[in-house]
Motif scaffolding. Structure first.
Motif, PDB file in Angstrom:
ATOM      1  N   SER A 347       0.832  -1.207   0.000  1.00  0.00           N
ATOM      2  CA  SER A 347       0.000   0.000   0.000  1.00  0.00           C
ATOM      3  C   SER A 347       0.864   1.254   0.000  1.00  0.00           C
ATOM      4  O   SER A 347       0.561   2.247  -0.682  1.00  0.00           O
ATOM      5  CB  SER A 347      -0.912  -0.005   1.231  1.00  0.00           C
ATOM      6  N   ILE A 351       0.560   3.881  -2.973  1.00  0.00           N
ATOM      7  CA  ILE A 351       0.163   5.271  -2.682  1.00  0.00           C
ATOM      8  C   ILE A 351       1.287   6.231  -3.066  1.00  0.00           C
ATOM      9  O   ILE A 351       1.053   7.300  -3.662  1.00  0.00           O
ATOM     10  CB  ILE A 351      -0.215   5.401  -1.198  1.00  0.00           C
ATOM     11  N   TYR A 354       1.312   6.766  -6.808  1.00  0.00           N
ATOM     12  CA  TYR A 354       0.308   7.697  -7.304  1.00  0.00           C
ATOM     13  C   TYR A 354       0.597   9.125  -6.858  1.00  0.00           C
ATOM     14  O   TYR A 354       0.408  10.083  -7.623  1.00  0.00           O
ATOM     15  CB  TYR A 354      -1.084   7.267  -6.827  1.00  0.00           C
ATOM     16  N   VAL A 390       4.123   8.937   3.363  1.00  0.00           N
ATOM     17  CA  VAL A 390       3.066   7.944   3.147  1.00  0.00           C
ATOM     18  C   VAL A 390       3.178   6.799   4.141  1.00  0.00           C
ATOM     19  O   VAL A 390       2.189   6.322   4.709  1.00  0.00           O
ATOM     20  CB  VAL A 390       3.128   7.429   1.695  1.00  0.00           C
TER      21      VAL A 390
END
Length: 413
Positions: A347, A351, A354, A390
């Motif tokens: 994840s 993330i 992106y 993140v």
């Protein structure tokens, strides 16, 4: 009762149980009314009534009622005209309960002619009679404890110097010996009937106990526990059916031994004493009853012990299954945590990818404005900033969703 020789007595005991008190009392009151005698008082368990030619002694015991009829006066031959012959036959036939004991007793005076062995055998009914001196040699008593043709046991007593009270006590004790002896023997057929059932239960328990050590599956353990529970219930049923009778037999046997001790017997050469007869005939039957009762008590203890053992085995097996289940759950949780950590890492990468893509579009737009910005350098710098941010954000979200348990406060001691 004060008695004197010559005298004849007829004694009967009727087994009527504990719930027949009023019926037995009413029946005795009916006899008293027929002869115009004083009836017993309400709630009385003992009464003596004068019926004219005879006297009657009525006594209510726990599970039987006794009637003793006395007729004083000379008689040509013992047992030829018993005292019960003066009692109305219709009244006798309507006695409530089951006849337990029937005895004819003759007390002849010391002036009566001495009797030889043949005469005693004819009077007692057989040549297997017992006899002994009693009450310090003041009396002699003979009997063979057998039922004669009229259904009565015969006891012949010779007075050798008894006073009235001694004669009354001796007659009562001799009648009580026969009554309590017969009442004690009520347990003997029950003991013989119980022994095969008890043996079958013991063999079944032995087999179930052997299977306890071999059983491994929970289903088999539950089936075995069900079988032991049924065996326990069967043992309890058998004990409830026999405990009262065996306990009563023990009490009656103790009364027999006590009454015989009170007779103060002395041996007559060549004859068996009353005490010896009881030791050879009654004692083995009572020992059989005690043995069956003791085996039944031991069986109940063994069944309970086997049940506890099996329950322990089942508990240990369940604990082992619970332990294995907890271990399996622990492994699954560990796998879930590892999977969660893997998903968490993926994840962060996704993330970050992106976010970096959005940052790249923004930097490319700024580069198109000719502001002298090196887009590639800024993208490299943003990579170093975005990925840690993140990762920190994902960790924060996980901590908010699943708060960490706080450690308990330390024990002040």
């Amino acid at each position: 009762m004060a008695l004197r020789a010559p005298l004849e007595a007829s004694h009967i005991a009727v087994l009527s149980g504990e719930l027949e008190n009023e019926r037995n009392r009413d029946h005795f009151i009916e006899l008293c009314r027929r002869f115009g005698a004083t009836p017993p008082a309400p709630q009385a368990n003992y009464h003596v009534a004068d019926l004219g030619q005879i006297r009657v002694r009525w006594e209510r015991h726990t599970e039987f009622t006794t009637y003793t009829f006395y007729r004083e006066g000379p008689f040509a031959e013992p047992f030829r005209e018993p005292a019960i012959g003066h009692v109305p036959l219709d009244w006798l036939h309507q006695l409530p309960g089951q006849l337990l004991v029937a005895v004819h007793l003759a007390l002849e005076p010391a002036s009566a002619a001495e009797r030889d062995a043949a005469s005693l055998a004819a009077l007692c009914g057989s040549d297997r009679y017992v006899g002994s001196l009693m009450t310090g040699g003041k009396a002699v008593a003979w009997t063979d404890f057998r039922l004669n043709a009229d259904g009565f046991v015969r006891i012949l007593v010779r007075d050798r110097g008894l006073n009235h009270r001694q004669a009354g006590r001796l007659v009562q004790r001799l009648l009580e010996v026969e009554t309590y002896r017969t009442a004690a023997l009520l347990a003997f057929p029950l003991a013989l009937k119980t022994r095969p059932q008890l043996r079958a239960l013991e063999l079944e328990l032995t087999e179930l106990t052997r299977r306890i050590a071999e059983v491994k599956e929970l289903q088999a353990e539950q089936a075995l526990l069900k079988a032991l529970t049924r065996l326990d219930a069967e043992t309890a049923r058998l004990a409830s059916q026999t405990s009262y009778r065996f306990g009563a037999a023990k009490a009656y046997y103790n009364l027999v031994r006590r009454r015989i001790a009170e007779l103060r017997e002395e041996r007559i050469e060549g004859l068996q004493t009353w005490c010896e007869f009881m030791d050879r005939r009654l004692a083995p039957a009572m020992e059989t009853c005690e043995s069956v009762n003791a085996r039944l008590e031991r069986l109940a203890v063994r069944v309970s012990h086997a049940g506890n053992t099996l329950r322990t085995v089942v508990d240990v097996a369940l604990q082992a299954q619970n332990r294995d289940l907890l271990r399996s759950m622990n492994r699954r949780v560990q796998l879930q945590i590892r999977l969660q950590q893997t998903v968490e890492g993926l994840s962060v990468v996704a993330i970050s990818y992106y976010v970096l893509g959005l940052v790249g579009y923004a930097l490319k737009g700024l580069g198109a404005l000719s502001l002298g910005i090196d887009v590639e350098v800024l993208q490299a710098v943003s990579l170093l900033l975005v990925v840690p941010l993140v990762w920190a954000g994902v960790r924060r979200l996980r901590h908010l969703a699943v708060p960490e348990s706080k450690a308990p406060p330390a024990d002040p001691q």
